[in-house]
Scaffold this motif. Structure first.
Motif, PDB file in Angstrom:
ATOM      1  N   LEU A  84       0.957  -0.833   0.139  1.00 30.97           N
ATOM      2  CA  LEU A  84       0.042   0.381   0.267  1.00 30.97           C
ATOM      3  C   LEU A  84       1.160   1.452  -0.359  1.00 30.97           C
ATOM      4  CD1 LEU A  84      -2.827   1.216   0.382  1.00 30.97           C
ATOM      5  CD2 LEU A  84      -2.305   1.170   2.734  1.00 30.97           C
ATOM      6  N   TRP A  85       0.568   2.041  -0.999  1.00 35.44           N
ATOM      7  CA  TRP A  85       1.350   3.629  -0.585  1.00 35.44           C
ATOM      8  C   TRP A  85       0.832   4.789  -1.016  1.00 35.44           C
ATOM      9  CZ3 TRP A  85       1.597  -0.553  -3.623  1.00 35.44           C
ATOM     10  CH2 TRP A  85       2.356  -1.505  -4.102  1.00 35.44           C
ATOM     11  N   LEU A  86       0.912   5.430  -0.219  1.00 34.00           N
ATOM     12  CA  LEU A  86       0.255   6.921  -0.214  1.00 34.00           C
ATOM     13  C   LEU A  86       0.621   7.696  -1.117  1.00 34.00           C
ATOM     14  CD1 LEU A  86      -1.379   7.943   2.034  1.00 34.00           C
ATOM     15  CD2 LEU A  86       0.705   8.589   3.113  1.00 34.00           C
ATOM     16  N   ASP A 122      -9.118  14.657   1.209  1.00 31.56           N
ATOM     17  CA  ASP A 122      -9.624  12.974   1.436  1.00 31.56           C
ATOM     18  C   ASP A 122      -7.870  12.266   1.396  1.00 31.56           C
ATOM     19  OD1 ASP A 122      -7.746  13.440  -1.267  1.00 31.56           O
ATOM     20  OD2 ASP A 122     -10.023  12.488  -2.371  1.00 31.56           O
ATOM     21  N   VAL A 123      -7.052  11.435   0.381  1.00 29.70           N
ATOM     22  CA  VAL A 123      -6.059  10.156   1.500  1.00 29.70           C
ATOM     23  C   VAL A 123      -6.294   9.481  -0.107  1.00 29.70           C
ATOM     24  CG1 VAL A 123      -4.980   9.027   2.532  1.00 29.70           C
ATOM     25  CG2 VAL A 123      -6.685  10.636   3.872  1.00 29.70           C
ATOM     26  N   ASP A 124      -5.129   9.755  -0.543  1.00 27.72           N
ATOM     27  CA  ASP A 124      -4.912   9.088  -2.036  1.00 27.72           C
ATOM     28  C   ASP A 124      -4.081   7.640  -1.782  1.00 27.72           C
ATOM     29  OD1 ASP A 124      -6.631  10.082  -3.735  1.00 27.72           O
ATOM     30  OD2 ASP A 124      -5.659  11.970  -3.494  1.00 27.72           O
ATOM     31  N   TRP A 125      -4.117   6.272  -2.366  1.00 27.10           N
ATOM     32  CA  TRP A 125      -2.883   5.530  -2.071  1.00 27.10           C
ATOM     33  C   TRP A 125      -3.120   4.891  -3.244  1.00 27.10           C
ATOM     34  CZ3 TRP A 125      -1.920   5.159   2.338  1.00 27.10           C
ATOM     35  CH2 TRP A 125      -2.891   5.033   3.523  1.00 27.10           C
ATOM     36  N   PHE A 126      -2.173   4.538  -3.875  1.00 31.99           N
ATOM     37  CA  PHE A 126      -2.377   3.506  -4.788  1.00 31.99           C
ATOM     38  C   PHE A 126      -2.382   1.459  -3.934  1.00 31.99           C
ATOM     39  CE2 PHE A 126      -0.029   6.538  -7.138  1.00 31.99           C
ATOM     40  CZ  PHE A 126      -1.424   5.761  -8.433  1.00 31.99           C
ATOM     41  N   ALA A 127      -2.978   0.857  -4.022  1.00 32.61           N
ATOM     42  CA  ALA A 127      -2.587  -0.626  -3.502  1.00 32.61           C
ATOM     43  C   ALA A 127      -2.542  -1.526  -5.108  1.00 32.61           C
ATOM     44  CB  ALA A 127      -3.537  -0.847  -2.606  1.00 32.61           C
ATOM     45  N   ASP A 152       4.139   4.111   3.432  1.00 33.86           N
ATOM     46  CA  ASP A 152       4.871   3.955   2.497  1.00 33.86           C
ATOM     47  C   ASP A 152       4.340   4.846   1.268  1.00 33.86           C
ATOM     48  OD1 ASP A 152       6.979   1.946   3.215  1.00 33.86           O
ATOM     49  OD2 ASP A 152       4.942   0.356   3.174  1.00 33.86           O
ATOM     50  N   VAL A 153       5.666   5.629   1.142  1.00 32.89           N
ATOM     51  CA  VAL A 153       5.277   6.536  -0.102  1.00 32.89           C
ATOM     52  C   VAL A 153       5.441   6.422  -1.350  1.00 32.89           C
ATOM     53  CG1 VAL A 153       5.363   8.837  -0.517  1.00 32.89           C
ATOM     54  CG2 VAL A 153       4.598   8.204   2.075  1.00 32.89           C
ATOM     55  N   ILE A 154       4.595   6.672  -2.940  1.00 40.07           N
ATOM     56  CA  ILE A 154       5.533   6.647  -3.860  1.00 40.07           C
ATOM     57  C   ILE A 154       6.864   7.980  -4.297  1.00 40.07           C
ATOM     58  CG2 ILE A 154       3.026   5.684  -4.959  1.00 40.07           C
ATOM     59  CD1 ILE A 154       3.019   8.334  -6.532  1.00 40.07           C
TER      60      ILE A 154
END
Length: 174
Positions: free
Chosen positions: A27-29, A48-53, A134-136
């Protein structure tokens, strides 16, 4: 000083990140909160809060959030993004597929298109006010903020994105 919404968003980020790690799910913020985690400070308020998964982890992550009191809402094709709310908290989880470390859009009308190559390979774990996520990668974050109005023409360039790009560039050079 952090307002109440920022405190609750930050607590939700910490809770979701820790729970995903316990389940061994990636999971990456991304987006504005990712900028703040990179900077080590809150630069602005966030809607909002954006993620990548990874797409393969989507159902497990949504189930996890449901157990934590979140409700899924339909805003985009499920194979492209999963959106969840908890009161006035809002999470958007963009889904990706990885092949040999290269991230691709997980589905929807842009399914299979490349994301920036360094998005995951240069990701890092960052902390902010005791929360960890974890952050991109920074360069990928800059590219996404620069290119979004080109990739998705109905999304105009916003001042907050230009400011984020400037802040991220200074973090790269600092």
């Amino acid at each position: 000083m952090m307002d109440d919404l920022a405190q609750r968003q930050l607590a939700a980020i910490a809770e979701f990140s820790a729970a995903a790690r316990e389940l061994n799910r990636s999971l990456w913020l991304r987006g504005g909160w990712a900028v703040d985690f990179i900077l080590g400070r809150i630069s602005r308020s966030h809607r909002d809060v954006d993620w990548f998964a990874e797409s393969k982890d989507a159902d497990a992550l949504v189930d996890l959030l449901r157990q934590l009191g979140w409700t899924e809402v339909a805003r985009a094709p499920r194979e492209q993004q999963r959106d969840l709310v908890k009161g006035d908290l809002d999470f958007g989880i963009a889904l990706i597929r990885l092949k040999d470390g290269q991230p691709f859009v997980g589905g929807g009308p842009y399914g299979g298109e490349n994301w920036p190559a360094t998005m995951i390979s240069e990701s890092r774990r960052c902390q902010l006010h005791g929360a960890e996520a974890d952050v991109i990668g920074i360069e990928a974050q800059i590219e996404i903020k620069k290119m979004t109005p080109t990739w998705v023409p109905h999304l105009c360039r916003r001042q907050k994105d230009l400011t984020d790009i400037m802040l991220l560039k200074s973090a790269l050079s600092g």
